[in-house]
Design an enzyme around this catalytic site. Sequence first.
Site, PDB file in Angstrom:
ATOM      1  N   CYS A  14      12.284  52.150  18.850  1.00 49.38           N
ATOM      2  CA  CYS A  14      12.669  52.800  18.101  1.00 49.38           C
ATOM      3  C   CYS A  14      12.534  52.392  16.681  1.00 49.38           C
ATOM      4  O   CYS A  14      13.643  51.644  16.539  1.00 49.38           O
ATOM      5  CB  CYS A  14      13.683  53.706  18.405  1.00 49.38           C
ATOM      6  SG  CYS A  14      14.235  54.823  17.042  1.00 49.38           S
ATOM      7  N   ASN A  33      35.084  55.490   1.943  1.00 47.76           N
ATOM      8  CA  ASN A  33      33.508  55.245   1.736  1.00 47.76           C
ATOM      9  C   ASN A  33      33.501  55.303   0.085  1.00 47.76           C
ATOM     10  O   ASN A  33      33.208  54.251  -0.606  1.00 47.76           O
ATOM     11  CB  ASN A  33      32.611  55.635   2.349  1.00 47.76           C
ATOM     12  CG  ASN A  33      31.228  55.111   2.005  1.00 47.76           C
ATOM     13  OD1 ASN A  33      31.078  54.015   1.807  1.00 47.76           O
ATOM     14  ND2 ASN A  33      30.181  56.087   1.726  1.00 47.76           N
ATOM     15  N   ASP A  51      31.777  65.215  -0.798  1.00 49.84           N
ATOM     16  CA  ASP A  51      30.775  64.781  -0.028  1.00 49.84           C
ATOM     17  C   ASP A  51      30.820  65.658   1.250  1.00 49.84           C
ATOM     18  O   ASP A  51      31.344  64.992   2.324  1.00 49.84           O
ATOM     19  CB  ASP A  51      31.017  63.248   0.250  1.00 49.84           C
ATOM     20  CG  ASP A  51      29.639  62.803   1.412  1.00 49.84           C
ATOM     21  OD1 ASP A  51      28.785  63.269   1.396  1.00 49.84           O
ATOM     22  OD2 ASP A  51      29.917  61.749   1.862  1.00 49.84           O
ATOM     23  N   CYS A 106      24.272  66.770   2.140  1.00 48.80           N
ATOM     24  CA  CYS A 106      23.261  66.292   3.206  1.00 48.80           C
ATOM     25  C   CYS A 106      22.737  67.878   3.669  1.00 48.80           C
ATOM     26  O   CYS A 106      21.740  67.795   4.667  1.00 48.80           O
ATOM     27  CB  CYS A 106      23.904  65.649   4.445  1.00 48.80           C
ATOM     28  SG  CYS A 106      25.298  66.768   5.088  1.00 48.80           S
ATOM     29  N   CYS A 144      11.844  61.919  14.686  1.00 49.71           N
ATOM     30  CA  CYS A 144      11.267  61.902  13.361  1.00 49.71           C
ATOM     31  C   CYS A 144      10.411  63.117  13.358  1.00 49.71           C
ATOM     32  O   CYS A 144       9.965  63.220  14.193  1.00 49.71           O
ATOM     33  CB  CYS A 144      10.578  60.736  13.176  1.00 49.71           C
ATOM     34  SG  CYS A 144      11.505  59.279  12.997  1.00 49.71           S
ATOM     35  N   CYS A 157       5.241  54.643  14.603  1.00 47.13           N
ATOM     36  CA  CYS A 157       5.948  54.714  15.756  1.00 47.13           C
ATOM     37  C   CYS A 157       5.031  55.457  16.803  1.00 47.13           C
ATOM     38  O   CYS A 157       4.408  56.175  16.454  1.00 47.13           O
ATOM     39  CB  CYS A 157       7.271  55.629  15.698  1.00 47.13           C
ATOM     40  SG  CYS A 157       7.781  55.925  17.372  1.00 47.13           S
ATOM     41  N   GLN A 189      28.227  56.576   7.063  1.00 47.02           N
ATOM     42  CA  GLN A 189      26.660  56.738   6.309  1.00 47.02           C
ATOM     43  C   GLN A 189      25.991  56.202   7.134  1.00 47.02           C
ATOM     44  O   GLN A 189      26.116  54.926   7.581  1.00 47.02           O
ATOM     45  CB  GLN A 189      26.788  56.536   4.928  1.00 47.02           C
ATOM     46  CG  GLN A 189      27.819  57.184   4.203  1.00 47.02           C
ATOM     47  CD  GLN A 189      27.306  58.585   3.763  1.00 47.02           C
ATOM     48  OE1 GLN A 189      26.329  59.271   4.153  1.00 47.02           O
ATOM     49  NE2 GLN A 189      28.338  59.582   3.283  1.00 47.02           N
TER      50      GLN A 189
HETATM   51  C1  LIG Z   1      29.420  63.617   5.010  1.00 43.58           C
HETATM   52  S1  LIG Z   1      30.863  62.981   5.695  1.00 43.58           S
HETATM   53  C2  LIG Z   1      31.292  62.217   4.541  1.00 43.58           C
HETATM   54  C3  LIG Z   1      32.447  61.132   4.516  1.00 43.58           C
HETATM   55  C4  LIG Z   1      32.777  60.133   3.396  1.00 43.58           C
HETATM   56  N1  LIG Z   1      32.538  60.430   2.121  1.00 43.58           N
HETATM   57  C5  LIG Z   1      32.004  58.934   3.615  1.00 43.58           C
HETATM   58  O1  LIG Z   1      30.990  58.630   2.592  1.00 43.58           O
HETATM   59  O2  LIG Z   1      31.841  57.982   4.702  1.00 43.58           O
HETATM   60  C6  LIG Z   1      31.850  64.599   5.849  1.00 43.58           C
HETATM   61  C7  LIG Z   1      33.365  64.247   6.043  1.00 43.58           C
HETATM   62  O3  LIG Z   1      33.997  65.655   6.067  1.00 43.58           O
HETATM   63  C8  LIG Z   1      35.024  65.655   7.032  1.00 43.58           C
HETATM   64  N2  LIG Z   1      35.089  66.989   7.518  1.00 43.58           N
HETATM   65  C9  LIG Z   1      34.318  67.829   8.098  1.00 43.58           C
HETATM   66  N3  LIG Z   1      34.754  69.162   8.316  1.00 43.58           N
HETATM   67  C10 LIG Z   1      35.886  69.227   7.418  1.00 43.58           C
HETATM   68  C11 LIG Z   1      36.772  70.238   7.043  1.00 43.58           C
HETATM   69  N4  LIG Z   1      36.797  71.355   7.409  1.00 43.58           N
HETATM   70  N5  LIG Z   1      37.735  69.878   6.348  1.00 43.58           N
HETATM   71  C12 LIG Z   1      37.943  68.518   5.781  1.00 43.58           C
HETATM   72  N6  LIG Z   1      36.989  67.525   6.246  1.00 43.58           N
HETATM   73  C13 LIG Z   1      36.133  67.853   6.821  1.00 43.58           C
HETATM   74  C14 LIG Z   1      34.465  64.710   8.307  1.00 43.58           C
HETATM   75  O4  LIG Z   1      35.370  64.540   9.094  1.00 43.58           O
HETATM   76  C15 LIG Z   1      33.789  63.692   7.603  1.00 43.58           C
HETATM   77  O5  LIG Z   1      34.593  62.722   7.264  1.00 43.58           O
END
Ligand SMILES: C[S@@+](CC[C@H](N)C(=O)[O-])C[C@H]1O[C@@H](n2cnc3c(N)ncnc32)[C@H](O)[C@@H]1O
Length: 446
Positions: free
Chosen positions: A165, A309, A377, A403, A86, A77, A275
């Site tokens: 980008c 997901n 997750d 993450c 980035c 880039c 994601q």
């Molecule tokens: C990293 S994402 C993962 C979503 C899903 N597993 C996927 O792969 O698409 C984290 C998820 O946690 C939810 N989240 C964030 N804070 C939260 C909380 N305090 N209690 C419950 N869920 C929460 C978000 O809405 C989001 O959908």
Amino acid sequence: MSRRRKKLPQESITCEIESLSHEGRGVSQKDGKTLFVEGALPGETVTARYVNSRRSYDELAVEEVLTQHPQRIEPDCQFSKLCGGCSMQHVDLGFQINHKESVLLDHLRHFGDLKPEQVVPPLVGAGRGYRTKARLGVRYVAKRDEALVGFRERYSNFLTAIDECPILIESVGGRIPELKALIRSLSGYQRIPQIEVAAGDDVCALVIRHMDPLTEDDLQKLIAFSEQTGLAIYLQPKGPDTVAKLWPKDGQELLSYQLSDYDLTMQFHPMDFTQVNRDINRRMLAQALEWLQPQAGETILDLFCGLGNFTLPIARTAAHVVGVEGSEDMVRRGYANAELNGVSNVEFHAADLHLPLAPVNEAKHAWLRTYDKVLLDPPRSGAEELAKQMTRFGAKRIVYVSCNPATLARDAGILAAQGYKLIKAGVMDMFPHTAHVESMALFEKA
Ligand SMILES: C[S@@+](CC[C@H](N)C(=O)[O-])C[C@H]1O[C@@H](n2cnc3c(N)ncnc32)[C@H](O)[C@@H]1O
């Protein structure tokens, strides 16, 4: 009390880079102070200029590389020196992912006093066009009479003036000049602060936040842009719940991606969490299922489940899957996706998973029961409360997708104290060229 910014040294200095910090900056020392040098790699000698000074460390940016690391590359880039989107464009993908793996292992050792029995090979994919989700800033710059569209510059609040980008999905990343011209042509061009990008497998959407009402002429320009480019246009006059689709007028508000290994179509709204990297997502799911090994008779808990997901792929094998998620909208989306795909062995619940869990398994917390296995997750803040109470679910096996290696390591330490052994861990290149570390860990209880 106003805090005056310290005056920075104006001359650039020569630095010998000793190591790489977790967020990918070269680390050096000068007069007993630590220097973090953006764009520098271990073993390199560079000249660098000061961009920030703190009491215990200084921040610098590379000006010239005098001796270079063998894996240094010419950035893909042309804007990478300025753009804050980035931070690792100057080194090859192999080096980047190895660095992310060492960040993960360092964190596990440091915060959790843990070492996985097995470190699995990283999941890696393309370094271009991978990003299907982004929030692009928009700002009108009178001096240039131009509406800039892009990410912030490093060390400033200004937007970077970019023309492309390469990490963004090509249908948007390759159209930045057209997008800038479109915004400049609208009547409220000074009052458009951001564009959300969200791409499904077939359609990519732009959600344009506008502070002033749009005129009929504006709407015609947006429609013409949509027709020319194939990008779907959504408008957001106020908060996120005001988002509505402008074009094409096909009655289809949702986007979708396929998970063909599980014969699933996942629908989502452009403002939903999805994601970012579709290819790595598919491979992450395959690895998560391989580690979880859902069996026909098992009941499985999927925490922070989003739109399902992981929930729905697991439900293709397990007897029953329970998804729990903070957002009611996502719970509805999970059910809608289950129905769309004819999946009936799932249930979804809304709960704030960062709060301490109810002490007993009351009927109103129907998901608080025992399970054979758990997948979680969480967002960057991790899952400390859940980790503390994990034993109440009685699961033999836990797959933790993360993450943020710092919160994963903290939570892994809590799980270890409850008898969960860290069997495997590995990183996934969900966000190439950035310092974000996505990882997966498997825990088992004897
Ligand atoms: C990293 S994402 C993962 C979503 C899903 N597993 C996927 O792969 O698409 C984290 C998820 O946690 C939810 N989240 C964030 N804070 C939260 C909380 N305090 N209690 C419950 N869920 C929460 C978000 O809405 C989001 O959908």
